[in-house]
Scaffold this motif. Structure first.
Motif, mmCIF file in Angstrom:
data_model
loop_
_atom_site.group_PDB
_atom_site.id
_atom_site.type_symbol
_atom_site.label_atom_id
_atom_site.label_comp_id
_atom_site.label_asym_id
_atom_site.label_seq_id
_atom_site.Cartn_x
_atom_site.Cartn_y
_atom_site.Cartn_z
ATOM 1 N N PHE A 8 0.994 -1.255 -0.087
ATOM 2 C CA PHE A 8 -0.093 0.091 -0.052
ATOM 3 C C PHE A 8 0.808 1.257 0.137
ATOM 4 C CE2 PHE A 8 0.730 -1.086 4.344
ATOM 5 C CZ PHE A 8 0.718 0.265 5.282
ATOM 6 N N PRO A 54 -7.898 -5.355 -1.718
ATOM 7 C CA PRO A 54 -7.654 -4.055 -1.854
ATOM 8 C C PRO A 54 -8.956 -3.254 -1.843
ATOM 9 C CG PRO A 54 -6.366 -5.473 -3.000
ATOM 10 C CD PRO A 54 -7.342 -6.600 -2.585
ATOM 11 N N GLN A 55 -10.137 -3.586 -2.958
ATOM 12 C CA GLN A 55 -11.162 -2.933 -2.907
ATOM 13 C C GLN A 55 -11.889 -2.698 -1.817
ATOM 14 O OE1 GLN A 55 -9.991 -5.450 -4.887
ATOM 15 N NE2 GLN A 55 -10.739 -5.528 -7.050
ATOM 16 N N ASN A 65 -9.902 -0.128 0.504
ATOM 17 C CA ASN A 65 -9.894 1.337 -0.137
ATOM 18 C C ASN A 65 -11.131 2.068 0.041
ATOM 19 O OD1 ASN A 65 -6.972 1.112 -0.924
ATOM 20 N ND2 ASN A 65 -7.586 0.368 -3.147
ATOM 21 N N ARG A 83 -3.939 4.399 -0.067
ATOM 22 C CA ARG A 83 -4.654 3.426 -1.089
ATOM 23 C C ARG A 83 -3.851 1.993 -1.064
ATOM 24 N NH1 ARG A 83 -9.427 4.577 -2.460
ATOM 25 N NH2 ARG A 83 -8.892 5.322 -0.022
ATOM 26 N N ALA A 111 -8.841 3.768 -7.248
ATOM 27 C CA ALA A 111 -7.807 4.369 -6.643
ATOM 28 C C ALA A 111 -7.323 5.439 -7.620
ATOM 29 C CB ALA A 111 -6.756 3.124 -6.645
ATOM 30 N N GLU A 142 -9.470 8.583 -6.946
ATOM 31 C CA GLU A 142 -9.282 9.240 -5.701
ATOM 32 C C GLU A 142 -7.981 9.862 -5.795
ATOM 33 O OE1 GLU A 142 -11.250 9.112 -3.210
ATOM 34 O OE2 GLU A 142 -12.924 8.092 -4.208
#
Length: 582
Positions: A86, A217-218, A221, A229, A476, A479
């Motif tokens: 990350f 990860p999704q 996040n 992230r 990501a 954002e």
């Protein structure tokens, strides 16, 4: 009902009857109003009952369930050890690591990460009665981290190892599912089943360790602040994986501008040089000298004079291996808006004076191609680093770049036999420092990045598809674009204003200036009351008369610092040869 009430109802029930209320007494009128109100209440009650029946009988009606706190049972889920890569922008955070009972103005990265893990029910930590509710607790999660970044420091490739909830069915669930599948098997399948008395082999349930797994990860996040992230995850790290001890190499970058701060006009801001018409102006850095000095860090050295000693760890081994150290220009960046830096009075080296009798106008030259300011970085790779080591290395490089020290200073300070005590000097500012990479054996780590794939095998979608966590709404890239765009607009506005002011305050030299009035630059080092020293922040510091590093007071030796700590704590000396690398 009284006869009088009955008479009232009978006399007005027909809608077409004309009633002359002017002949009614006050008492009779009040009774009439009371009766009408009672009828209205009854009618409303009947209408509400009918409406409720229609709503409940409608096929489109959905009763909203009351929201109650549902207990989460960890025993119903399997877990797995994974690695997560990350990134974060650390200017608004108090470093990566959380320390209990250490209240700070800004949160730590670990606090934000723990809140996301906890809210998503991805971890099942062992309860710790010493911790408050909502306090980060990694016990029982096999948690490890590759590097510890300080307050204000960022990371683009931080790695942690952690045990998380998995979609993989538990052994009991898999057995039951296999039995259900067997009960619904075809006659051909049944004929292949073992005869009575033979053991029934367990039915294997197909599970893809990536495609059938939780999209870690999704999910994270969606719960993390935009400055943090998750970029990738590794489904199957080695069983003994530790993000700290399995990491083979760490790479840091320290960004800075050229010039480091806005140059000062006038001959008093010029450094001495052999070539009097090629003297460097204050604010600019000698990149070649910095690169030459950086190469001296490479190899195995004792870096006790380039770090901060933490006596609580009782480290006495300060030898670290630097694989590569260099000054690199950051490519691919659009040019800035500070065009005034192309003017002669602000350039790195003094320009040759114009011909006598010509109009100098302060040696103004109009820039043809905008070249500055440039962005550089000190890039260093090594197996491990001591506390604040990179910031100490950068601080010395800046002194060399400003011409206040020679590149040979690096060799002198690394010689701990000659200089066992660290000279006193300030380390560089933390904000431009980034932990760029944490490298692991490629044969052991298979990283799945955002956008690689998403969905099940029947409908795998490539990067760029909707909902892959990289692009699109909530991705990501979107954002981080918002974060970048805000800072870019701020940079453009501030730079345009700075350029406007820097250009507008210039006063051209008078055309009739006599030849004898022309100021001659001094050939000696400028005589200033307070030296500007750049340390990586937004502006230089005034430090008074500059004292060379090797002429400054010395700190205590490492052995003296460690012994003093043990005496204060009443502790026994630990085993020797300790030197944790981070």
């Amino acid at each position: 009902m009284t006869d009088e009430h009955h008479d009232i109802h009978e006399s007005v029930t027909p809608m077409d009857d004309k009633v002359d209320y002017s002949q009614w007494s006050s008492e009779k009128l009040l009774q009439r109003v009371t009766a009408l109100e009672e009828d209205l209440r009854h009618q409303n009650a009947r209408y509400e009952i009918l409406a409720q029946k229609r709503r409940t009988s409608s096929p489109f009606h959905h009763t909203k369930r009351s929201r109650s706190a549902r207990q989460f049972d960890p025993s119903k889920y399997s877990t797995r050890l994974i690695a997560l890569k990350f990134a974060y922008l650390g200017q608004r955070y108090n470093g990566l690591e959380y320390h209990a009972n250490n209240n700070t103005r800004y949160p730590t990265i670990e606090e934000e990460m723990w809140k996301a893990f906890d809210k998503a029910k991805l971890i099942f930590p062992t309860p710790n009665p010493d911790l408050k509710e909502g306090e980060p607790n990694w016990e029982g999660c096999e948690y490890s981290k590759a590097g510890r970044t300080d307050k204000g420091v960022s990371a683009f490739g931080q790695v942690i190892g952690i045990r998380v909830r998995s979609n993989r069915p538990l052994e009991k669930q898999a057995t039951e599912e296999g039995a259900n599948n067997a009960n619904g098997a075809s006659e051909q399948d049944k004929s292949r089943r073992p005869s009575d008395g033979e053991p029934m082999p367990p039915r294997q349930v197909s599970f893809d360790a990536f495609k059938d797994e939780i999209p870690y990860p999704q999910i994270l996040n969606r719960l993390l602040p935009p400055e943090i992230r998750v970029l990738a995850w590794c489904p199957s790290p080695p069983p003994d994986f530790s993000a700290r001890f399995s990491c083979e190499e760490r790479c840091y970058k320290y960004f800075f501008t050229q010039p480091a701060f806005t140059p000062t006009v006038g001959h008093e801001s010029l450094l001495s040089a052999k070539d009097d018409h090629n003297r460097q102006r204050e604010g600019w850095l000698n990149i070649e000298a910095m690169h030459e000095a950086a190469k001296k860090f490479e190899g195995s050295h004792d870096f006790r004079n380039f770090c901060k000693v933490d006596p609580s760890k009782q480290i006495d081994n300060f030898r670290r291996v630097i694989n590569k150290a260099e000054i690199v220009e950051i490519p691919g960046r659009e040019k800035g808006v500070l065009g005034y830096l192309d003017l002669a009075d602000f350039q790195q080296h003094q320009q040759s004076p114009p011909a006598k009798g010509s109009k100098s106008h302060g040696y103004v030259i109009e820039p043809t191609v905008q070249q500055i300011p440039k962005i550089y970085a000190f890039k260093v790779r090594g197996s491990g680093f001591l506390w604040h080591q990179v910031r100490h290395m950068v601080a010395i490089l800046f002194l060399i770049g400003q011409g206040l020290e020679a590149p040979s200073l690096i060799t002198d300070i690394l010689n701990t036999s000659k200089h066992p005590e660290k000279p006193t000097y300030d380390m560089a500012d933390p904000s431009p420092l980034v932990l760029e990479e944490c490298n692991f054996p490629s044969s052991e780590m298979q990283w799945i990045h955002l956008g690689d794939y998403t969905g099940h095998e029947a409908g795998v979608r490539k990067a760029g598809g909707k909902g892959n966590g990289k692009h699109g709404l909530g991705g990501a890239v979107d954002e981080l674009w918002r974060v970048w765009h805000k800072h870019k607009i701020d940079e453009t506005l501030a730079g345009s204003l700075l350029d406007l002011v820097a250009r507008s305050i210039r006063e051209p030299i008078a055309d009739d200036q006599s030849e004898g009035d022309e100021e001659e630059p001094s050939k000696n080092v400028r005589n200033v009351e307070s030296q500007k020293v750049y340390q990586g922040g937004d502006a230089p510091r005034l430090v008074g008369k500059y004292i060379p590093i090797l002429e400054r007071p010395r700190m205590e030796t490492v052995d003296a610092i460690n012994a003093k700590y043990l005496k204060r704590k009443g502790l026994e000396p630990p085993e020797r040869n300790r030197g944790a690398a981070e």
